[in-house]
Design an enzyme around this catalytic site. Sequence first.
Site, PDB file in Angstrom:
ATOM      1  N   ASN A   1      -9.410  30.180  14.570  1.00 50.82           N
ATOM      2  CA  ASN A   1      -8.658  29.023  14.081  1.00 50.82           C
ATOM      3  C   ASN A   1      -7.225  29.137  14.588  1.00 50.82           C
ATOM      4  OD1 ASN A   1      -7.382  27.029  12.638  1.00 50.82           O
ATOM      5  ND2 ASN A   1      -7.614  28.028  10.632  1.00 50.82           N
TER       6      ASN A   1
ATOM      7  N   GLY B   1      -3.228  35.532   6.656  1.00 53.84           N
ATOM      8  CA  GLY B   1      -1.938  35.752   7.305  1.00 53.84           C
ATOM      9  C   GLY B   1      -1.055  36.785   6.634  1.00 53.84           C
TER      10      GLY B   1
ATOM     11  N   LYS C   1      -4.936  26.957  14.317  1.00 54.02           N
ATOM     12  CA  LYS C   1      -4.006  26.226  13.442  1.00 54.02           C
ATOM     13  C   LYS C   1      -3.059  25.366  14.303  1.00 54.02           C
ATOM     14  CE  LYS C   1      -4.425  30.010  10.209  1.00 54.02           C
ATOM     15  NZ  LYS C   1      -3.912  30.640   8.994  1.00 54.02           N
TER      16      LYS C   1
ATOM     17  N   GLU D   1     -12.572  32.753   2.289  1.00 56.26           N
ATOM     18  CA  GLU D   1     -11.233  33.138   2.728  1.00 56.26           C
ATOM     19  C   GLU D   1     -10.309  33.243   1.515  1.00 56.26           C
ATOM     20  OE1 GLU D   1     -10.433  32.063   7.068  1.00 56.26           O
ATOM     21  OE2 GLU D   1      -9.982  30.287   5.887  1.00 56.26           O
TER      22      GLU D   1
ATOM     23  N   GLU E   1      -5.112  25.974   3.618  1.00 57.80           N
ATOM     24  CA  GLU E   1      -3.828  25.349   3.992  1.00 57.80           C
ATOM     25  C   GLU E   1      -3.908  23.827   3.860  1.00 57.80           C
ATOM     26  OE1 GLU E   1      -3.420  27.305   7.782  1.00 57.80           O
ATOM     27  OE2 GLU E   1      -3.035  29.204   6.753  1.00 57.80           O
TER      28      GLU E   1
ATOM     29  N   HIS F   1      -9.950  24.050   4.623  1.00 57.55           N
ATOM     30  CA  HIS F   1      -9.147  25.276   4.745  1.00 57.55           C
ATOM     31  C   HIS F   1      -8.106  25.279   3.630  1.00 57.55           C
ATOM     32  CE1 HIS F   1      -6.328  28.223   6.326  1.00 57.55           C
ATOM     33  NE2 HIS F   1      -7.306  28.647   7.120  1.00 57.55           N
TER      34      HIS F   1
ATOM     35  N   SER G   1      -6.933  37.868   7.569  1.00 55.39           N
ATOM     36  CA  SER G   1      -6.359  39.070   8.182  1.00 55.39           C
ATOM     37  C   SER G   1      -7.388  39.948   8.892  1.00 55.39           C
ATOM     38  CB  SER G   1      -5.573  39.881   7.146  1.00 55.39           C
ATOM     39  OG  SER G   1      -4.451  39.129   6.691  1.00 55.39           O
TER      40      SER G   1
HETATM   41  C1  PEP Z   1      -7.350  31.542   8.537  1.00 55.97           C
HETATM   42  O1  PEP Z   1      -6.309  30.914   8.342  1.00 55.97           O
HETATM   43  O2  PEP Z   1      -8.441  30.967   8.548  1.00 55.97           O
HETATM   44  C2  PEP Z   1      -7.230  32.978   8.730  1.00 55.97           C
HETATM   45  C3  PEP Z   1      -8.272  33.701   8.515  1.00 55.97           C
HETATM   46  O3  PEP Z   1      -5.997  33.440   9.135  1.00 55.97           O
HETATM   47  P1  PEP Z   1      -5.616  34.977   9.477  1.00 55.97           P
HETATM   48  O4  PEP Z   1      -6.759  35.570  10.230  1.00 55.97           O
HETATM   49  O5  PEP Z   1      -4.368  34.864  10.290  1.00 55.97           O
HETATM   50  O6  PEP Z   1      -5.405  35.654   8.168  1.00 55.97           O
END
Ligand code: PEP
Length: 250
Positions: free
Chosen positions: A17, A177, A19, A171, A103, A101, A210
């Site tokens: 992703n 992040g 983003k 998630e 976000e 997601h 992460s």
């Molecule tokens: C995400 O936003 O879907 C995600 C998993 O981000 P990150 O791997 O940067 O934590």
Amino acid sequence: MPTNPAASPPRKLAAGNWKMNGLSAQLAEARALADAFPAPGVGVLLCPPATLLATMAQATAGSAIGLGGQDCHEAEKGAHTGDISAAMLADAGASHVILGHSERRADHGETSEQVAAKLRAAWGAELVGIVCLGETAEERAAGRTLGVVGAQLAGSLAEGATAANTVIAYEPVWAIGSGQTPTAEQIAEVHGFLRAQSPDPAISLLYGGSVNPGNAAAIFAIPGVDGALVGGASLKAVDFGAIVTALQTA
Ligand code: PEP
């Protein structure tokens, strides 16, 4: 015309992703990934900003790298300034779309009901929907994790969700992040719960938050984890490639 059409989605999937990251220079990373994994044997998906989809479809043409959008509108088309439809994503070369997601749930107030409507729209354009769900740090601390993800799952999965049209990504919001990841036991608990609640036992169940080259193998060894949704570490082909390799050997 979709350049990377959806096949029957493989259960093992590494989805990147990007983003709101990526100008056209970022296409070199997609090309490097396509060169490194001409036939990876597991599903590999990049979800760039919509502006890059069509050129990325050309850059990865002939490879096994699939493409996904990061959101779609629930309507087929119409007066929705700034939005993008599932058919537009498919037309640009996507086979998948990320939906719900955290976000988007936080920044745009998306509800699980809207996510379910978007999932139906995705199916209407023959896209596989990657439905995201996860608890906040406060919800986990209050012992509400399973209640929260259970409600999100029930609300976000439209009737008719199967392994052929839907992927679920667990998630935890606090892991995205942040460099923090749940323990293996915590991931296994949630994945076991989601598997039991899922309408189709064959649905691919990803972990996200992460994931990086250093922890991917350990995460893929957790029972019930079929792959990963990866944010930051998917921006560099060398890092995402290491995660794909870990999934191949899991
Ligand atoms: C995400 O936003 O879907 C995600 C998993 O981000 P990150 O791997 O940067 O934590």
